[in-house]
Design a protein around this motif. Sequence first.
Motif, mmCIF file in Angstrom:
data_model
loop_
_atom_site.group_PDB
_atom_site.id
_atom_site.type_symbol
_atom_site.label_atom_id
_atom_site.label_comp_id
_atom_site.label_asym_id
_atom_site.label_seq_id
_atom_site.Cartn_x
_atom_site.Cartn_y
_atom_site.Cartn_z
ATOM 1 N N TRP A 1 0.831 -1.210 0.000
ATOM 2 C CA TRP A 1 0.000 0.000 0.000
ATOM 3 C C TRP A 1 0.862 1.256 0.000
ATOM 4 C CZ3 TRP A 1 -4.846 0.394 -1.299
ATOM 5 C CH2 TRP A 1 -5.461 1.640 -1.156
ATOM 6 N N ARG A 2 1.862 1.284 0.874
ATOM 7 C CA ARG A 2 2.724 2.471 0.988
ATOM 8 C C ARG A 2 3.520 2.730 -0.280
ATOM 9 N NH1 ARG A 2 5.209 4.791 5.338
ATOM 10 N NH2 ARG A 2 5.788 6.174 3.627
ATOM 11 N N THR A 3 3.946 1.669 -0.960
ATOM 12 C CA THR A 3 4.754 1.826 -2.176
ATOM 13 C C THR A 3 3.881 1.922 -3.432
ATOM 14 O OG1 THR A 3 5.035 -0.570 -2.414
ATOM 15 C CG2 THR A 3 6.758 0.626 -1.186
ATOM 16 N N LYS A 4 2.570 1.910 -3.238
ATOM 17 C CA LYS A 4 1.612 2.020 -4.347
ATOM 18 C C LYS A 4 1.809 0.918 -5.391
ATOM 19 C CE LYS A 4 0.724 6.905 -3.872
ATOM 20 N NZ LYS A 4 1.555 7.723 -3.111
ATOM 21 N N SER A 5 2.069 -0.280 -4.895
ATOM 22 C CA SER A 5 2.276 -1.415 -5.783
ATOM 23 C C SER A 5 0.967 -2.177 -5.961
ATOM 24 C CB SER A 5 3.359 -2.346 -5.236
ATOM 25 O OG SER A 5 3.509 -3.456 -6.095
ATOM 26 N N ASP A 6 0.271 -1.871 -7.039
ATOM 27 C CA ASP A 6 -0.991 -2.550 -7.326
ATOM 28 C C ASP A 6 -0.797 -4.071 -7.356
ATOM 29 O OD1 ASP A 6 -2.031 0.000 -7.651
ATOM 30 O OD2 ASP A 6 -2.221 -0.138 -9.826
ATOM 31 N N TYR A 7 0.256 -4.496 -8.047
ATOM 32 C CA TYR A 7 0.478 -5.939 -8.208
ATOM 33 C C TYR A 7 0.686 -6.618 -6.852
ATOM 34 C CZ TYR A 7 1.705 -10.405 -10.136
ATOM 35 O OH TYR A 7 1.685 -11.747 -10.452
ATOM 36 N N GLU A 8 1.576 -6.077 -6.035
ATOM 37 C CA GLU A 8 1.839 -6.710 -4.736
ATOM 38 C C GLU A 8 0.606 -6.662 -3.851
ATOM 39 O OE1 GLU A 8 5.204 -8.275 -3.276
ATOM 40 O OE2 GLU A 8 4.295 -8.726 -5.194
ATOM 41 N N TRP A 9 -0.107 -5.548 -3.847
ATOM 42 C CA TRP A 9 -1.311 -5.430 -3.021
ATOM 43 C C TRP A 9 -2.315 -6.528 -3.386
ATOM 44 C CZ3 TRP A 9 -3.237 -3.395 1.253
ATOM 45 C CH2 TRP A 9 -4.622 -3.277 1.392
ATOM 46 N N ILE A 10 -2.678 -6.583 -4.642
ATOM 47 C CA ILE A 10 -3.720 -7.525 -5.060
ATOM 48 C C ILE A 10 -3.243 -8.974 -4.966
ATOM 49 C CG2 ILE A 10 -5.007 -8.330 -7.111
ATOM 50 C CD1 ILE A 10 -6.336 -6.019 -5.438
ATOM 51 N N SER A 11 -1.959 -9.223 -5.178
ATOM 52 C CA SER A 11 -1.501 -10.610 -5.076
ATOM 53 C C SER A 11 -1.402 -11.061 -3.625
ATOM 54 C CB SER A 11 -0.172 -10.816 -5.813
ATOM 55 O OG SER A 11 0.860 -10.105 -5.208
ATOM 56 N N HIS A 12 -1.254 -10.123 -2.675
ATOM 57 C CA HIS A 12 -1.136 -10.526 -1.268
ATOM 58 C C HIS A 12 -2.451 -10.443 -0.498
ATOM 59 C CE1 HIS A 12 3.028 -11.684 -0.625
ATOM 60 N NE2 HIS A 12 3.256 -10.938 -1.702
ATOM 61 N N VAL A 13 -3.471 -9.814 -1.042
ATOM 62 C CA VAL A 13 -4.778 -9.825 -0.371
ATOM 63 C C VAL A 13 -5.252 -11.264 -0.136
ATOM 64 C CG1 VAL A 13 -7.236 -9.300 -0.681
ATOM 65 C CG2 VAL A 13 -5.536 -7.484 -0.955
ATOM 66 N N PRO A 14 -5.240 -12.146 -1.142
ATOM 67 C CA PRO A 14 -5.679 -13.526 -0.870
ATOM 68 C C PRO A 14 -4.793 -14.249 0.152
ATOM 69 C CG PRO A 14 -5.498 -13.143 -3.247
ATOM 70 C CD PRO A 14 -4.945 -11.938 -2.558
ATOM 71 N N PHE A 15 -3.478 -13.993 0.097
ATOM 72 C CA PHE A 15 -2.588 -14.586 1.112
ATOM 73 C C PHE A 15 -2.998 -14.114 2.500
ATOM 74 C CE2 PHE A 15 0.819 -14.995 -2.254
ATOM 75 C CZ PHE A 15 0.965 -16.369 -2.153
ATOM 76 N N GLY A 16 -3.248 -12.810 2.632
ATOM 77 C CA GLY A 16 -3.650 -12.259 3.925
ATOM 78 C C GLY A 16 -4.920 -12.902 4.448
ATOM 79 N N LEU A 17 -5.909 -13.025 3.597
ATOM 80 C CA LEU A 17 -7.161 -13.671 4.000
ATOM 81 C C LEU A 17 -6.923 -15.123 4.397
ATOM 82 C CD1 LEU A 17 -9.477 -12.217 1.205
ATOM 83 C CD2 LEU A 17 -9.579 -11.650 3.655
#
Length: 196
Positions: A82-98
């Motif tokens: 989120w802080r680095t504004k990385s769309d790819y990392e954000w969306i790829s790690h949302v499922p991992f987080g869940l």
Amino acid sequence: MSKLEPRIPPVKDSEWTEEMRDLFEVMEGPEAREKGPSREIIKYLAQHPALSTKFLAFGSHLLFQSSLPDRERELVTLYIAWRTKSDYEWISHVPFGLHVGLSAEEILEVKKGPSSSLWSDKDRDLLVAVDQYLENYCLDDELWASLSREWDTPQMVELLFTIGNYMLFSGVLNTLRIPLEAGTEEFVKNFGLPEG
């Protein structure tokens, strides 16, 4: 998400070398060696297979063999994305987080950083660690002492490597303008994007 074109192309099937196939296999198993990777990002990173194989092996260690608890690692990773504004990392790690126990509410609160009232002191310290690392490339003594009460020395070292790894990779993905994977639309709808 950036509407700009990627700065490098993904490798085409007809361009696959043995070294690229080695990368595919390292990331997705023997079947990928012949059929290619299921994730497009690997085809972009295959433009430099020797480097990508080693870097992604390091990242895989942090993701799958970490001494940090999964939930806390993903909290840190999502906040970096989120802080680095990385769309790819954000969306790829949302499922991992869940998957590892972060709730949808917690993932949405990541956007507020350590100021959210949702966080425990332990979680807040992890988010502050990301902020300090991004802003100063160092953690102050007070935060170090607080984190050291929760984490042993190997975990403290791994926390720093985790933050640094995802800062680096987010920068690479942002600069190369790597697009989101197909099938992520529902996560984008539910969790947004850093620049969205």
